[in-house]
Every structure is written in structure tokens, then in C-alpha cells.
Motif scaffolding. Sequence first.
Motif, mmCIF file in Angstrom:
data_model
loop_
_atom_site.group_PDB
_atom_site.id
_atom_site.type_symbol
_atom_site.label_atom_id
_atom_site.label_comp_id
_atom_site.label_asym_id
_atom_site.label_seq_id
_atom_site.Cartn_x
_atom_site.Cartn_y
_atom_site.Cartn_z
ATOM 1 N N SER A 114 0.840 -1.196 0.000
ATOM 2 C CA SER A 114 0.000 0.000 0.000
ATOM 3 C C SER A 114 0.871 1.239 0.000
ATOM 4 N N VAL A 139 1.048 4.276 2.397
ATOM 5 C CA VAL A 139 0.540 4.577 3.733
ATOM 6 C C VAL A 139 0.969 5.981 4.132
ATOM 7 N N ASP A 158 5.582 -1.639 1.683
ATOM 8 C CA ASP A 158 4.758 -0.454 1.448
ATOM 9 C C ASP A 158 5.603 0.749 1.018
ATOM 10 N N ASP A 197 -3.688 4.689 0.361
ATOM 11 C CA ASP A 197 -4.758 3.710 0.627
ATOM 12 C C ASP A 197 -5.015 3.558 2.108
ATOM 13 N N GLN A 198 -3.989 3.818 2.916
ATOM 14 C CA GLN A 198 -4.112 3.575 4.347
ATOM 15 C C GLN A 198 -3.454 4.726 5.108
ATOM 16 N N VAL A 219 -9.738 6.401 1.357
ATOM 17 C CA VAL A 219 -8.793 5.583 2.139
ATOM 18 C C VAL A 219 -9.567 4.425 2.764
ATOM 19 N N ARG A 220 -8.985 3.193 2.734
ATOM 20 C CA ARG A 220 -9.768 2.067 3.234
ATOM 21 C C ARG A 220 -9.572 1.802 4.722
ATOM 22 N N ARG A 221 -8.459 2.233 5.311
ATOM 23 C CA ARG A 221 -8.263 1.971 6.750
ATOM 24 C C ARG A 221 -7.488 3.123 7.391
ATOM 25 N N TRP A 251 -11.864 1.965 10.414
ATOM 26 C CA TRP A 251 -10.861 2.477 11.368
ATOM 27 C C TRP A 251 -10.646 1.521 12.531
ATOM 28 N N LEU A 301 -3.707 -2.382 10.409
ATOM 29 C CA LEU A 301 -3.910 -1.987 9.005
ATOM 30 C C LEU A 301 -4.495 -3.150 8.211
ATOM 31 N N ASP A 302 -4.170 -4.384 8.633
ATOM 32 C CA ASP A 302 -4.522 -5.568 7.844
ATOM 33 C C ASP A 302 -5.852 -6.210 8.212
#
Length: 311
Positions: free
Chosen positions: A3, A5, A27, A73-74, A113-115, A167, A229-230
Motif C-alpha cells: 500500500s 501509507v 509499502d 490507501d491507508q 482511504v480504506r483503513r 478504522w 492496518l490488515d
Amino acid sequence: MSSTVLVTGGAGFIGSHVVPLLLERGDRVRLMDNMSRGDRGRVAEWVATGRVELVEQDVRYGGAVHRAMSGCDQVVHLAAVSINKSEADPYESVDINIVGSNNVFKAAADHGVRRVVFASSASVYGDPDRLPMAEDDPLDPLTPYCVAKHTGEQLLAYYARRSAMTWIALRFFNVYGPGQKPTAYYTSVINHFVQRLRSGEAPVIDGKGEQSMDFVHVHDIARAVVMALDVDAARANLPINIGTGIDTSVAELARTLIDAVGVDVEPQFRPRDVLVSRRMADISRALDVLGWKPTIDVRTGMQDLVDSEIG
Ligand SMILES: NC(=O)c1ccc[n+]([C@@H]2O[C@H](COP(=O)([O-])OP(=O)(O)OC[C@H]3O[C@@H](n4cnc5c(N)ncnc54)[C@H](O)[C@@H]3O)[C@@H](O)[C@H]2O)c1
């Protein structure tokens, strides 16, 4: 899957242990830090890898945060001013720790952003009625810093309801380890004892030394951040305690450090009326949701710290 980050406050103590783990898993890292407390030497080493970019900016500026968020993305949101500064200057504390966090979370939601992993704190609980402290226990944030951590968690829940963002707020207990500044609020007692022991003096303890902390090593903290994050989206959107589940009293800490430094002294107790506060995390959720448990016990961690650098 690698990702990009965004790590806010990534040049600080905890960030300096998180970034190498992100690089290890392949990353790319965009570090956003105003460098008020960041380590420039360390950042220069990371930038030289070609996989870390430094955005020297302040989270208080919403436009700068939006620009930094583009293509990420994160997010790991670590930037904050500490608890002691929050009492000395509540305006700055609210600006950075609430307005700044809101800038980061809003931008993350807007940019898909996914996380987001947020550095929350055990201080949201205030003085607990019982141990161990569990995530669903009542909260009683006692300073602007603690209020900001609680507010941050609530803002995350708000933006997650309105976007695809998920989150995890990690409620860190008393973090210690290599790279920590000697002024760190709760853990300054470690540095103080080590300084005295290195000059052959006994640690001096107010009262009986019954007040306790849940000392968790910064490497274990960094592992928790990466694991958060995962985690699958279906298991996200909640706070998680990160501690060891063991409370170490100040008297036990003194004995551990005497052994670690290797001097022949006994702790001295200074009779005082001391407000005995105690800390100990319930870490069952960390194991259940993240698959995380601590790997470094206090005795090993303190020895490692004494051998490595402080003093
Ligand atoms: N260390 C602990 O024991 C502990 C415990 C609980 C929670 N936390 C939280 O973990 C996070 C990281 O803590 P740390 O110990 O690494 O602190 P730190 O002070 O070492 O690192 C914070 C970083 O944020 C940067 N920063 C500060 N204000 C900023 C701003 N306005 N804009 C951009 N960058 C800014 C600083 O330059 C620094 O590099 C913080 O959110 C803290 O509240 C830490």
C-alpha cells in the motif's frame, strides 16, 4: 498487498518503529510531520531508500492534509502533542489533537482511504474503578489531551458511517523503548531511575511505590499498528487496548532497573501521601481481533533499553 501509507507524526518515537515495519512489508510511506519533535537523521535514512517521502507540514492545515492524502490507501495517524503540553497549553492541544485529527479523518474519507489506524490512549479511561481496564468500561477523559483522544474515536465513527473508510483506534498504554524522549510523561520515571542508578544512587520512591503502569514495548506497539492496518473490514471500527495485561508497580520497576543497570543499591522510600493510580489493560480484544499479543516482557524490555541508549 503493498500500500501507500500516510503516517502522520511518523518522525516521532512510535513512528520510528512503525515505518521500518511498513518498509519491511513492501509499502511506500508518505510521512507527514511538522518536525517539531521528529528525528531528521532517521527520516533522511528512510528517504534515501526511495520508498519514503517526507511532507514537512502541519496537520492543523486542512489543505496540506488533503494534498498529502492524495494517492494513499491507508493512514496511520500518530501526530499529536502530549498530555503534559495539553495542560500547559489547551489551545494548542485542541488545535493539533482535535482539529488536526478531524482534518486527517475527513481527508481520508474524501480520498477513499480504506483503513485509518489512530493512536488513541489508555488515558481515555481516566482513573479506573477496576482492573483490568476493558474497552467497554466507562470513559472519563481528564485533560484536553484525553478528551481529544476520545473525540478522535468518535469522529472516526462519524466519518466511517458516511464513507467507505474503516478504522481502528489503538488505546496505547505506557509505551517505552529505544528512541523515547526523556521527558515522556508517564514513563519519565524510567529515565529518572536509570540516571540515578548510573551514578550509583538509589532510586527514590514516593510513598510505597504502589502506583502502577502497564508498560508496553514500542516494538510491540508498532506490530499492533501494522496488524490493525490488515484486519478485515468486517472486524474494524472499534477501539482496542494495547498493553501487556500486567501492572508493574513503581517499586517493582525500581527493582527491575536496579538489576538491569547492575548496581548494588536498594530503593529508598520517602514517606508521602501518594494518590495511588493503577493501570492494567484487558488485552483479550487485541488477541481476538488483531491476533496480537505482546512479545517483550518488562524485564527483557527494560534490560534492552538500559543496554541500548538512555542515560
Ligand atoms: N508514547 C506513549 O506512551 C503514548 C501513549 C498513548 C498514546 N500515544 C500516542 O501515540 C502517538 C505517537 O506518540 P509518540 O510517543 O511517538 O510521540 P512523539 O512526540 O515522539 O511523536 C509525535 C510526532 O508528531 C509530530 N507532530 C506534532 N505536532 C504535529 C503537527 N501539528 N503536525 C504534524 N506533525 C506533528 C512531532 O514532530 C512528532 O514527530 C501520539 O498520538 C500519542 O498521543 C503515545
